[in-house]
Design a protein around this motif. Structure first.
Motif, PDB file in Angstrom:
ATOM      1  N   ARG A 175     -11.343  10.670  14.071  1.00 30.11           N
ATOM      2  CA  ARG A 175     -10.236   9.814  13.651  1.00 30.11           C
ATOM      3  C   ARG A 175     -10.409   8.436  14.289  1.00 30.11           C
ATOM      4  O   ARG A 175     -10.666   8.339  15.493  1.00 30.11           O
ATOM      5  CB  ARG A 175      -8.892  10.418  14.066  1.00 30.11           C
ATOM      6  CG  ARG A 175      -7.700   9.589  13.608  1.00 30.11           C
ATOM      7  CD  ARG A 175      -6.404  10.216  14.045  1.00 30.11           C
ATOM      8  NE  ARG A 175      -6.107  11.417  13.294  1.00 30.11           N
ATOM      9  CZ  ARG A 175      -5.519  11.434  12.090  1.00 30.11           C
ATOM     10  NH1 ARG A 175      -5.181  10.304  11.513  1.00 30.11           N
ATOM     11  NH2 ARG A 175      -5.281  12.562  11.481  1.00 30.11           N
ATOM     12  N   SER A 210      -7.329  14.694  -2.174  1.00 31.04           N
ATOM     13  CA  SER A 210      -7.072  13.261  -2.395  1.00 31.04           C
ATOM     14  C   SER A 210      -7.939  12.648  -3.490  1.00 31.04           C
ATOM     15  O   SER A 210      -7.751  11.475  -3.815  1.00 31.04           O
ATOM     16  CB  SER A 210      -7.322  12.482  -1.103  1.00 31.04           C
ATOM     17  OG  SER A 210      -6.543  12.991  -0.090  1.00 31.04           O
ATOM     18  N   GLU A 255      -5.999  10.939  -6.365  1.00 30.68           N
ATOM     19  CA  GLU A 255      -5.283   9.742  -5.901  1.00 30.68           C
ATOM     20  C   GLU A 255      -6.261   8.609  -5.604  1.00 30.68           C
ATOM     21  O   GLU A 255      -6.001   7.458  -5.948  1.00 30.68           O
ATOM     22  CB  GLU A 255      -4.459  10.065  -4.659  1.00 30.68           C
ATOM     23  CG  GLU A 255      -3.440   8.975  -4.365  1.00 30.68           C
ATOM     24  CD  GLU A 255      -2.875   9.023  -2.961  1.00 30.68           C
ATOM     25  OE1 GLU A 255      -3.045  10.038  -2.295  1.00 30.68           O
ATOM     26  OE2 GLU A 255      -2.281   8.015  -2.548  1.00 30.68           O
ATOM     27  N   SER A 269      -7.387  -1.555   3.818  1.00 34.73           N
ATOM     28  CA  SER A 269      -7.003  -0.639   2.743  1.00 34.73           C
ATOM     29  C   SER A 269      -8.158  -0.394   1.775  1.00 34.73           C
ATOM     30  O   SER A 269      -8.087   0.484   0.925  1.00 34.73           O
ATOM     31  CB  SER A 269      -5.797  -1.195   1.994  1.00 34.73           C
ATOM     32  OG  SER A 269      -6.129  -2.436   1.437  1.00 34.73           O
ATOM     33  N   GLN A 270      -9.211  -1.208   1.872  1.00 37.26           N
ATOM     34  CA  GLN A 270     -10.312  -1.084   0.924  1.00 37.26           C
ATOM     35  C   GLN A 270     -11.588  -0.522   1.545  1.00 37.26           C
ATOM     36  O   GLN A 270     -12.657  -0.602   0.948  1.00 37.26           O
ATOM     37  CB  GLN A 270     -10.628  -2.459   0.302  1.00 37.26           C
ATOM     38  CG  GLN A 270      -9.482  -3.079  -0.456  1.00 37.26           C
ATOM     39  CD  GLN A 270      -8.953  -2.165  -1.537  1.00 37.26           C
ATOM     40  OE1 GLN A 270      -9.711  -1.387  -2.110  1.00 37.26           O
ATOM     41  NE2 GLN A 270      -7.677  -2.235  -1.814  1.00 37.26           N
ATOM     42  N   HIS A 324      -5.037   7.556   4.258  1.00 41.40           N
ATOM     43  CA  HIS A 324      -3.756   7.647   3.550  1.00 41.40           C
ATOM     44  C   HIS A 324      -2.869   6.436   3.740  1.00 41.40           C
ATOM     45  O   HIS A 324      -1.799   6.363   3.159  1.00 41.40           O
ATOM     46  CB  HIS A 324      -3.008   8.906   3.971  1.00 41.40           C
ATOM     47  CG  HIS A 324      -3.634  10.133   3.404  1.00 41.40           C
ATOM     48  ND1 HIS A 324      -3.986  10.227   2.088  1.00 41.40           N
ATOM     49  CD2 HIS A 324      -4.003  11.293   3.976  1.00 41.40           C
ATOM     50  CE1 HIS A 324      -4.521  11.402   1.870  1.00 41.40           C
ATOM     51  NE2 HIS A 324      -4.560  12.072   2.998  1.00 41.40           N
ATOM     52  N   ASP A 325      -3.312   5.496   4.535  1.00 39.07           N
ATOM     53  CA  ASP A 325      -2.539   4.273   4.740  1.00 39.07           C
ATOM     54  C   ASP A 325      -1.058   4.575   5.007  1.00 39.07           C
ATOM     55  O   ASP A 325      -0.172   4.110   4.301  1.00 39.07           O
ATOM     56  CB  ASP A 325      -2.694   3.351   3.513  1.00 39.07           C
ATOM     57  CG  ASP A 325      -2.267   1.946   3.837  1.00 39.07           C
ATOM     58  OD1 ASP A 325      -2.105   1.642   5.027  1.00 39.07           O
ATOM     59  OD2 ASP A 325      -2.089   1.153   2.893  1.00 39.07           O
ATOM     60  N   SER A 326      -0.840   5.415   5.997  1.00 42.56           N
ATOM     61  CA  SER A 326       0.536   5.798   6.336  1.00 42.56           C
ATOM     62  C   SER A 326       1.323   4.577   6.809  1.00 42.56           C
ATOM     63  O   SER A 326       0.769   3.700   7.459  1.00 42.56           O
ATOM     64  CB  SER A 326       0.492   6.849   7.441  1.00 42.56           C
ATOM     65  OG  SER A 326       1.736   6.950   8.061  1.00 42.56           O
ATOM     66  N   PRO A 327       2.620   4.497   6.469  1.00 42.23           N
ATOM     67  CA  PRO A 327       3.386   3.328   6.920  1.00 42.23           C
ATOM     68  C   PRO A 327       3.621   3.318   8.429  1.00 42.23           C
ATOM     69  O   PRO A 327       3.956   2.304   9.000  1.00 42.23           O
ATOM     70  CB  PRO A 327       4.701   3.469   6.170  1.00 42.23           C
ATOM     71  CG  PRO A 327       4.789   4.888   5.788  1.00 42.23           C
ATOM     72  CD  PRO A 327       3.409   5.399   5.654  1.00 42.23           C
ATOM     73  N   PHE A 328       3.455   4.470   9.079  1.00 42.77           N
ATOM     74  CA  PHE A 328       3.744   4.544  10.517  1.00 42.77           C
ATOM     75  C   PHE A 328       2.492   4.433  11.373  1.00 42.77           C
ATOM     76  O   PHE A 328       2.481   3.725  12.365  1.00 42.77           O
ATOM     77  CB  PHE A 328       4.478   5.846  10.845  1.00 42.77           C
ATOM     78  CG  PHE A 328       5.630   6.107   9.934  1.00 42.77           C
ATOM     79  CD1 PHE A 328       6.661   5.200   9.835  1.00 42.77           C
ATOM     80  CD2 PHE A 328       5.684   7.244   9.153  1.00 42.77           C
ATOM     81  CE1 PHE A 328       7.730   5.414   8.986  1.00 42.77           C
ATOM     82  CE2 PHE A 328       6.746   7.474   8.297  1.00 42.77           C
ATOM     83  CZ  PHE A 328       7.770   6.549   8.213  1.00 42.77           C
ATOM     84  N   LEU A 329       1.456   5.152  10.995  1.00 50.97           N
ATOM     85  CA  LEU A 329       0.239   5.135  11.800  1.00 50.97           C
ATOM     86  C   LEU A 329      -0.935   4.696  10.942  1.00 50.97           C
ATOM     87  O   LEU A 329      -1.125   5.192   9.835  1.00 50.97           O
ATOM     88  CB  LEU A 329      -0.038   6.531  12.361  1.00 50.97           C
ATOM     89  CG  LEU A 329       1.003   7.081  13.326  1.00 50.97           C
ATOM     90  CD1 LEU A 329       0.756   8.541  13.573  1.00 50.97           C
ATOM     91  CD2 LEU A 329       0.985   6.320  14.627  1.00 50.97           C
ATOM     92  N   LYS A 388      -6.420   4.967  -7.117  1.00 52.71           N
ATOM     93  CA  LYS A 388      -6.429   3.841  -6.179  1.00 52.71           C
ATOM     94  C   LYS A 388      -7.586   2.889  -6.494  1.00 52.71           C
ATOM     95  O   LYS A 388      -7.407   1.679  -6.574  1.00 52.71           O
ATOM     96  CB  LYS A 388      -6.626   4.430  -4.780  1.00 52.71           C
ATOM     97  CG  LYS A 388      -6.071   3.674  -3.645  1.00 52.71           C
ATOM     98  CD  LYS A 388      -6.206   4.598  -2.436  1.00 52.71           C
ATOM     99  CE  LYS A 388      -6.197   3.920  -1.144  1.00 52.71           C
ATOM    100  NZ  LYS A 388      -6.390   4.836  -0.030  1.00 52.71           N
ATOM    101  N   SER A 428      -8.108  17.859   2.740  1.00 50.02           N
ATOM    102  CA  SER A 428      -7.396  16.638   2.376  1.00 50.02           C
ATOM    103  C   SER A 428      -8.281  15.734   1.524  1.00 50.02           C
ATOM    104  O   SER A 428      -7.819  15.107   0.568  1.00 50.02           O
ATOM    105  CB  SER A 428      -6.964  15.905   3.637  1.00 50.02           C
ATOM    106  OG  SER A 428      -6.285  14.748   3.305  1.00 50.02           O
ATOM    107  N   LEU A 460      -0.041  -0.276  15.401  1.00 55.48           N
ATOM    108  CA  LEU A 460       0.810  -0.847  16.460  1.00 55.48           C
ATOM    109  C   LEU A 460       0.323  -0.473  17.856  1.00 55.48           C
ATOM    110  O   LEU A 460       0.593  -1.175  18.824  1.00 55.48           O
ATOM    111  CB  LEU A 460       2.240  -0.332  16.302  1.00 55.48           C
ATOM    112  CG  LEU A 460       3.051  -0.911  15.158  1.00 55.48           C
ATOM    113  CD1 LEU A 460       4.360  -0.188  15.039  1.00 55.48           C
ATOM    114  CD2 LEU A 460       3.309  -2.391  15.390  1.00 55.48           C
ATOM    115  N   ASN A 461      -0.394   0.661  17.934  1.00 53.40           N
ATOM    116  CA  ASN A 461      -0.862   1.128  19.241  1.00 53.40           C
ATOM    117  C   ASN A 461      -2.215   0.545  19.624  1.00 53.40           C
ATOM    118  O   ASN A 461      -2.781   0.907  20.649  1.00 53.40           O
ATOM    119  CB  ASN A 461      -0.936   2.652  19.240  1.00 53.40           C
ATOM    120  CG  ASN A 461       0.404   3.260  18.949  1.00 53.40           C
ATOM    121  OD1 ASN A 461       1.294   3.216  19.772  1.00 53.40           O
ATOM    122  ND2 ASN A 461       0.576   3.765  17.741  1.00 53.40           N
TER     123      ASN A 461
END
Lengths: 168, 409
Positions: B182, B67, B70, B271-272, B139-144, B74, B63, B189-190
């Motif tokens: 990780r 990446s 990208e 994000s940075q 990857h700044d996922s919208p969910f996790l 970015k 990955s 949210l968790n």
């Protein structure tokens, strides 16, 4: 002779392009998240898998799609198997839709895609929330479904162009 | 009716079971395999864990490679936006640095005291060592909201290891592989972090909201009234999940940003992040520390000598503190002098401006008189035909002109 070999390699690469793109997208999460737009996200693998399995593209192996799902789960950090199940369910949905469709129509495909994405995101949300106790924002899922639906029609244009090239 | 149901069943059966010539597995097999894997991944079996670690190692590296384009895009987007705010950031950073310099002095003392007290209470001292880790997947996922770092169990990373951006907390490790881990970010949210809000000293929990803000939860309804804009939230250490006293963010009371909810703006922009620090904690028995120190010195040190050494160290720190305070005092004095000079310059400026304003008023009156003189002067001037007039230049003449010769004309 050398020229022919190069051409052969290129055509092989070209015919395997959708599956390569699928693996790149799951490894890279191709979704423009770095634009930092609130809630904006779409599920590119869903679009890709739906389109190519609907068209019954011969190089789109179900097992490779299943593997792509496992990779996606590892990258995103979801429990293993969730995305694989979603991707396989898309394959089933398209296979069923292909069987019952006599005259294919883009708009019908598009709305059927919306139904499939809604169903899959609901299944994902339910499994993650109920069985794995994940806290998730429902709004993100809704917006993701909406943008995936919108982007389908845009990507279909490119994919059709690709299919035309592959048939030629 | 029966035939349409048959058609439906045939279509479904075909969709599940029929495989074309290229397909190696039927879709039904793959569905069962997926469910089987989901069940296995929910069970915490050792074999599955190792298998998962192996897959994660390979996938994270792949990955990272995939990446690269990208990430390049970015970073270009970020650099362009960064360039426009460069000077502003520089000034802000400079101010922060000055503030931190003065804070570091007091924190040195506190650390020393803390260590001393821990030695008294416990039979071990936990020494922490921060190791630099590179973020290989973000990857700044919208969910996790999570990131992958290039340090794992090989580097003593454990589940729960605190992760920092400079001195600010960004999250904790939730999955450890051999050479990768990780990290669950605070914005997820968790994520739930027990915090203390200073200076009000209110205990709360900060929960991620999916963006660069955290929601404050589990506090009394009356407490928010005490909050000031810029109140600071730092970890309280409750539950021993996070170390205490790590700054997290500032409270924001702007209703436009918070929608009336209590929120914290994290110090770090998640994000940075490119590099982070992982705090590896090593517990050392005090006896063993003493033994090693004894061995190093090759002498028998009496307890009183050790105490003297500690006091000497303390004295050194106080001396250093004093020097720093003196330096700060001198700096402040210089600043006061320069400010006084500025004040006197401003006062001079004000006086000269007042003079100018007065002169301007006089000139304005003179101009008004001259204008009226041209129009009404003949009515006030003493002449053969106007015996009631006044001689030019007299006070009465001026008054007559200013009243447009109404009284005398």
């Amino acid at each position: 002779m050398a020229k022919l070999t190069t051409k052969g390699t290129f055509s092989k690469l070209y015919s395997w392009f959708p599956i390569i793109l699928l693996f790149i997208s799951v490894l890279n999460e191709f979704d423009f998240n770095y634009l930092n737009l609130d809630f904006f996200s779409f599920n590119f693998p869903f679009i890709l898998i739906f389109f190519f399995t609907l068209k019954d593209f011969k190089h789109f192996d179900f097992f490779l799609v299943f593997l792509a799902g496992l990779i996606n789960d590892t990258v995103v950090g979801l429990p293993l198997g969730i995305s694989s199940l979603s991707y396989t369910l898309i394959c089933i949905a398209t296979s069923y839709f292909r069987n019952i469709t006599i005259r294919p129509n883009l708009i019908k495909d598009w709305f059927y895609f919306l139904l499939v994405v809604c169903l899959l995101n609901s299944i994902n949300f339910t499994i993650l929330n109920l069985f794995f106790s994940y806290n998730l924002v429902l709004m993100s899922y809704l917006v993701n479904t909406f943008f995936t639906f919108i982007f389908y029609i845009i990507f279909v244009y490119f994919f059709k162009y690709y299919l035309k090239g592959a048939n030629d | 009716m029966a035939s349409s149901r048959d058609d439906f069943i045939i279509a479904i059966r075909s969709a599940f079971l029929k495989k074309s010539t290229q397909q190696k597995f039927s879709l039904l097999t793959l569905v069962f395999l997926s469910i089987f894997i989901i069940i296995l991944s929910s069970l915490d079996l050792k074999v599955i864990r190792f298998l998962k670690i192996g897959i994660s190692e390979v996938v994270y590296r792949s990955s990272f490679v995939v990446s690269i384009p990208e990430n390049l895009l970015k970073s270009t987007v970020y650099e362009i936006s960064e360039y426009s705010t460069f000077f502003k950031d520089y000034k802000k950073t400079k101010e922060e640095l000055d503030e931190l310099k003065s804070n570091s002095v007091s924190s040195e003392i506190i650390q020393f005291e803390n260590k001393e007290l821990k030695e008294l209470i416990n039979d071990y001292v936990s020494s922490s060592n921060k190791i630099l880790a590179k973020i290989i997947v973000d990857h700044d996922s919208p969910f996790l909201k999570s990131i992958i770092i290039n340090k794992g169990s090989k580097d003593n990373i454990k589940i729960g290891t605190n992760i920092y951006d400079q001195a600010y907390l960004v999250g904790r490790v939730i999955e450890v592989n051999y050479k990768t881990s990780r990290v669950l970010l605070l914005s997820d949210l968790n994520s739930n972090v027990p915090v203390t809000i200073a200076p009000q000293n209110i205990q709360a929990i900060i929960t991620g909201a999916g963006d660069n803000f955290g929601s404050i939860r589990y506090i009394k309804d009356s407490f928010p009234e005490n909050f000031r804009d810029e109140s600071i939230a730092y970890t309280s250490g409750t539950g021993a999940i996070f170390k205490s006293g790590i700054p997290i963010g500032k409270i924001i009371l702007d209703d436009e940003v918070t929608d009336g909810k209590l929120k914290v703006r994290f110090y770090s922009d998640f994000s940075q992040l490119k590099y982070v620090f992982a705090e590896v904690i090593v517990k050392e028995e005090i006896d063993s520390i003493k033994k090693t120190s004894n061995n190093n010195e090759n002498n028998e040190i009496k307890p009183i000598d050790a105490k003297i050494k500690i006091l000497e160290d303390e004295l050194n720190i106080f001396e250093q503190t004093n020097t720093k305070f003196r330096e700060e005092n001198e700096n402040l004095k210089t600043q006061i002098n320069s400010l006084n000079e500025q004040i006197s310059t401003f006062e001079e400026k004000i006086t000269s401006q007042k003079k100018e304003i007065n002169q301007f008023d006089i000139d304005k009156k003179e101009l008004k008189f001259l204008r009226l003189n041209l129009e009404h002067g003949h009515k006030c001037r003493k002449s053969f035909f106007n015996s009631k007039g006044f001689s030019v230049g007299s006070k009465e003449y001026k008054e007559c002109v200013l009243t447009k010769g109404r009284e005398n004309g």
